[in-house]
Enzyme design. Structure first.
Site, mmCIF file in Angstrom:
data_model
loop_
_atom_site.group_PDB
_atom_site.id
_atom_site.type_symbol
_atom_site.label_atom_id
_atom_site.label_comp_id
_atom_site.label_asym_id
_atom_site.label_seq_id
_atom_site.Cartn_x
_atom_site.Cartn_y
_atom_site.Cartn_z
ATOM 1 N N ASP A 243 34.410 101.631 16.249
ATOM 2 C CA ASP A 243 34.794 102.844 16.976
ATOM 3 C C ASP A 243 33.725 103.274 17.961
ATOM 4 O OD1 ASP A 243 36.210 102.918 14.160
ATOM 5 O OD2 ASP A 243 37.419 104.092 15.552
ATOM 6 N N LYS A 254 35.216 102.176 10.388
ATOM 7 C CA LYS A 254 35.827 102.877 9.264
ATOM 8 C C LYS A 254 34.940 102.863 8.019
ATOM 9 C CE LYS A 254 38.855 104.624 9.347
ATOM 10 N NZ LYS A 254 38.783 106.040 9.744
#
Ligand SMILES: CSC[C@H]1O[C@H](OP(=O)(O)O)[C@H](O)[C@@H]1O
EC number: 5.3.1.23
Length: 367
Positions: A243, A254
């Site tokens: 991300d 995550k």
């Protein structure tokens, strides 16, 4: 990718309806539902509440959200308000700010009456670029899978482990971590994918759904099984998404990714990260210290959402009444645990030098 034989992107502009359409991922894998987003508030809600999710898709969605707002009001004030409203939806994936900054930089210099058309065109470009970036990540990751396959007896599958969903639902198409899997499958290289369930939102179920829809061999495993499988020699490589990756190669992904990277290092299993260049935050050097980790609602942990025995989708409470939940949604894997960063241009060393060499034209760009 294909769903029941029909090709879908995860977001698209329906020219007949003149509306932006998305797959509402809250109900995947149990229900495939397409909805329109027609207001800035709807775009903000869709990102915040994870109707759409995944760093690249969040960026593309924000760009379309800006375009829809420009069609309503293309003033500087409206643009800045849209930037703020969309930017505050989720703090970790850098693609959100990257896309919003790119839109504002392109639109502010334009006459107000040209902004709506330019904004929609830019959103299309960002979506199309994502598809091409991910396709190329797949080709570069395929080379790694080919090399592993060449060291195995004919017909023995390359066994990959992946965490969360860095698949085509997390992007506009192809996925990032899943793209090499699709390319290997199309080339006829036998693979098997261990798919971490990824509590609490269970995005691994989405990965299992998309791989299964494509006919790719996989197993949906508990989050805590990966270390054991690596210890037993049942994993040839780990590949995840990201991300936000820092200029020095630290990888924010995550929650639980860091633990897989530790297990991989302890067992000599290569740990790769599929990294589209818009996910690099060139302004950050220390991921653990600097990347904001999203704290999501406790209910995502204390309850579980799924298909009930009567076939409807609902929640069950898994925690005892009164137990507070903790829900940090991401963690940071230090670059030292990363074997390589699979980008659209090639596989980069997870280091400042490695990323600077791969992206000399981007290094130092203010995110
Ligand atoms: C291709 S980036 C996918 C990335 O996004 C996911 O987070 P979330 O589902 O909360 O948006 C996860 O970290 C994936 O690796």
């Amino acid at each position: 990718m294909k769903v029941n034989g029909t090709h879908y992107r995860s977001i698209w502009f329906d020219h007949d309806l003149s509306e932006v359409r998305i797959i509402d991922q809250r109900w995947l894998p149990h229900r495939f539902e397409v909805v329109s987003l027609t207001t800035l508030d709807a775009f903000a809600t869709a990102i915040r509440d994870m109707w759409v999710r995944g760093a690249p898709l969040i960026g593309a969605t924000a760009a379309y959200g800006m375009a829809i707002e420009m069609a309503r009001d293309a003033s500087d004030a409206a643009m800045n308000h849209a930037w703020d409203k969309l930017h505050t939806t989720r703090p970790t994936a850098i693609n959100l700010k990257w896309a919003l900054d790119r839109c504002r930089a392109a639109l502010l210099p334009l006459p107000v009456d040209e902004r709506a058309g330019a904004a929609l065109q830019l959103a299309h470009e960002i979506a199309d670029e994502d598809v091409e970036i991910n396709r190329n990540i797949g080709l570069n990751g395929l080379e790694i899978i080919r090399q592993i396959a060449a060291r195995k007896p004919a017909g023995e599958p390359v066994r990959l482990l992946t965490h969360c969903n860095a698949g085509w639902p997390a992007t506009v198409d192809w996925g990032t971590a899943t793209s090499p899997m699709y390319h290997a499958f199309e080339e006829g290289i036998p693979i098997h994918v261990w798919v971490d369930e990824t509590r609490p939102r269970n995005q691994g179920a989405m990965t299992s759904w998309e791989l299964g829809s494509h006919g790719i061999s996989h197993s949906y495993i508990t989050d805590n099984a990966g270390g054991h499988l690596m210890q037993q020699g049942m994993v040839d490589m780990v590949i995840t998404g990201t991300d936000r990756t820092t200029a020095t190669g630290d990888v924010c992904n995550k929650i639980g990714t860091y633990l897989k990277a530790l297990a991989a290092r302890d067992n000599g299993v290569p740990f790769y990260v599929a990294l589209p260049s818009p996910t690099i935050d060139w302004t950050v050097r220390d991921g653990v210290a600097e990347i904001p980790i999203e704290d999501r609602p406790e209910r995502e942990v204390t309850f579980a959402l799924g298909k009930l025995t009567d076939g409807t989708i609902g929640e069950v409470q898994v925690a005892p009444d009164g137990s507070p939940g903790g829900n940090p949604a991401f963690d940071v894997t230090p670059a030292r645990l990363v074997t390589g960063l699979i980008t659209e241009r090639g596989v980069a060393e997870a280091s400042e030098a490695g990323l600077a060499k791969m992206f000399p034209d981007l290094k130092g760009r203010a995110q």
